[in-house]
Every structure is written in structure tokens, then in C-alpha cells.
Motif scaffolding. Structure first.
Motif, PDB file in Angstrom:
ATOM      1  N   ASN A  87      -5.576   1.996   0.122  1.00 41.31           N
ATOM      2  CA  ASN A  87      -5.170   2.321   1.486  1.00 41.31           C
ATOM      3  C   ASN A  87      -4.541   1.107   2.169  1.00 41.31           C
ATOM      4  O   ASN A  87      -3.527   1.224   2.852  1.00 41.31           O
ATOM      5  CB  ASN A  87      -6.357   2.832   2.296  1.00 41.31           C
ATOM      6  CG  ASN A  87      -5.964   3.319   3.660  1.00 41.31           C
ATOM      7  OD1 ASN A  87      -4.932   3.962   3.841  1.00 41.31           O
ATOM      8  ND2 ASN A  87      -6.781   3.010   4.653  1.00 41.31           N
ATOM      9  N   LYS A  91      -0.969   0.589   0.969  1.00 44.38           N
ATOM     10  CA  LYS A  91      -0.002   1.603   1.386  1.00 44.38           C
ATOM     11  C   LYS A  91       0.174   1.694   2.894  1.00 44.38           C
ATOM     12  O   LYS A  91       1.195   2.175   3.368  1.00 44.38           O
ATOM     13  CB  LYS A  91      -0.438   2.983   0.872  1.00 44.38           C
ATOM     14  CG  LYS A  91      -0.453   3.117  -0.617  1.00 44.38           C
ATOM     15  CD  LYS A  91      -1.018   4.470  -1.030  1.00 44.38           C
ATOM     16  CE  LYS A  91      -1.225   4.554  -2.518  1.00 44.38           C
ATOM     17  NZ  LYS A  91      -1.930   5.764  -2.924  1.00 44.38           N
ATOM     18  N   ASN A  92      -0.837   1.301   3.640  1.00 41.41           N
ATOM     19  CA  ASN A  92      -0.861   1.509   5.081  1.00 41.41           C
ATOM     20  C   ASN A  92      -0.852   0.165   5.809  1.00 41.41           C
ATOM     21  O   ASN A  92      -1.867  -0.526   5.816  1.00 41.41           O
ATOM     22  CB  ASN A  92      -2.116   2.319   5.443  1.00 41.41           C
ATOM     23  CG  ASN A  92      -2.249   2.599   6.911  1.00 41.41           C
ATOM     24  OD1 ASN A  92      -1.456   2.155   7.724  1.00 41.41           O
ATOM     25  ND2 ASN A  92      -3.283   3.340   7.266  1.00 41.41           N
TER      26      ASN A  92
END
Length: 171
Positions: A109, A112-113
Motif C-alpha cells: 500500500n 502504491k499510495n
């Protein structure tokens, strides 16, 4: 007259008993919490099963099990596991218990974020695969961290294999 007093006294006792029973069945005060915790025996079983699962695949690892607050309950380090594996396994376990989430998912996460990328800056957090929460139902009661396999995804597989082995004890 005495029988009337006795019946009246009996009625008062029955009413008081009913009120006491009702008070005992009501939900506890929200200011007082009941929490499930893992025993030392269970923590040792999870640590041993994690090391054994990795050893079966040829990986020398360390495994640390922490309670719900991130305090160490059990540690095992396989023969020939690097000294760095101890710190890594503890940080993975602490991160997983604190966030109530597997560290591999947290790492992915964060990659990607952009909003989650700063998780790496939280003191003590280690966003590498291998930290997995220990749950009773949906309640996190601790976590296991494994370090030393050639990849966090392999560390996580060993942790999950250990949790699978003790799942019958987790209610």
C-alpha cells in the motif's frame, strides 16, 4: 401477623435478588474493557511453528511474537539465522500488532499510495513482509514477525503456516 411479615420480608428479598441478577446481566460499563490475551504457551508455539515452517523450506529465520500492545512474549532464532533477523522479526511483529494489519499489505500500500508512503517514517515501523496479526475472530490479540527468509513474502508464508497450525486454539 407473623406470617404476613414473613411473606412481606420474603417479597422484599425476592425483589432485591431479581434486581441484583438484572444488574449482573447488563453490559459492563464502557469505561471498563475486557480484552483477550495470548498465553506464553501459545506465543511459544507460534514462534516455534514459524521457525519450523521456514526451516522446512531451507530458511534460517527468527520469529518474534508480541501481545496486543506490541510487548514481546516469545522469540526463537534458528541455528545459522543472521543476527539482524532478531531485530527485523521484532519490528515486523510490533508494526503488525500496532496497525492490526499484515506488514506485506502495508508495504504494498505504501508503494502504491503516495498518502501512505510516510508510514516508513513512523519510529519502529518496518514495512517489509513477514508481520502478521494474531486474531481471535476479528480481535487482534498480538502479532508474529518473521525475518530471514529470502523475501518478505516467504517470511509471511511461514508466519501464516504457524498461525494455521494453532488456529484451533484461537477460538
Amino acid at each position: 401477623m407473623h406470617s404476613t411479615l414473613r411473606l412481606g420480608g420474603l417479597a422484599v428479598l425476592l425483589a432485591a435478588s431479581a434486581m441484583t441478577a438484572q444488574a449482573q446481566t447488563q453490559a459492563p460499563s464502557p469505561a471498563v474493557r475486557a480484552e483477550k490475551n495470548m498465553s506464553l504457551e501459545l506465543a511459544n508455539q507460534i514462534a516455534a511453528a514459524s521457525v519450523a515452517a521456514c526451516a522446512a523450506n531451507g530458511y534460517a529465520v527468527a520469529a518474534t511474537v508480541v501481545d496486543r500492545s506490541g510487548t514481546v512474549r516469545a522469540v526463537q532464532r534458528a541455528d545459522n539465522a543472521g543476527s539482524h533477523t532478531l531485530g527485523a522479526s521484532e519490528r515486523k511483529a510490533w508494526t503488525s500488532a500496532s496497525a492490526k494489519s499484515p506488514t506485506l499489505a502495508m508495504m504494498e500500500n505504501a508503494q502504491k499510495n503516495p498518502a501512505a508512503a510516510n508510514l516508513v517514517n513512523i519510529p519502529g515501523f518496518l514495512l517489509l513482509g513477514g508481520g502478521v496479526p494474531v486474531k481471535v475472530g476479528n480481535e487482534v490479540i498480538g502479532a508474529v514477525g518473521v525475518g530471514g527468509a529470502p523475501g518478505g513474502h516467504l517470511d509471511e508464508q511461514c508466519a501464516n503456516a504457524a498461525l494455521d497450525k494453532v488456529k484451533g486454539q484461537l477460538g
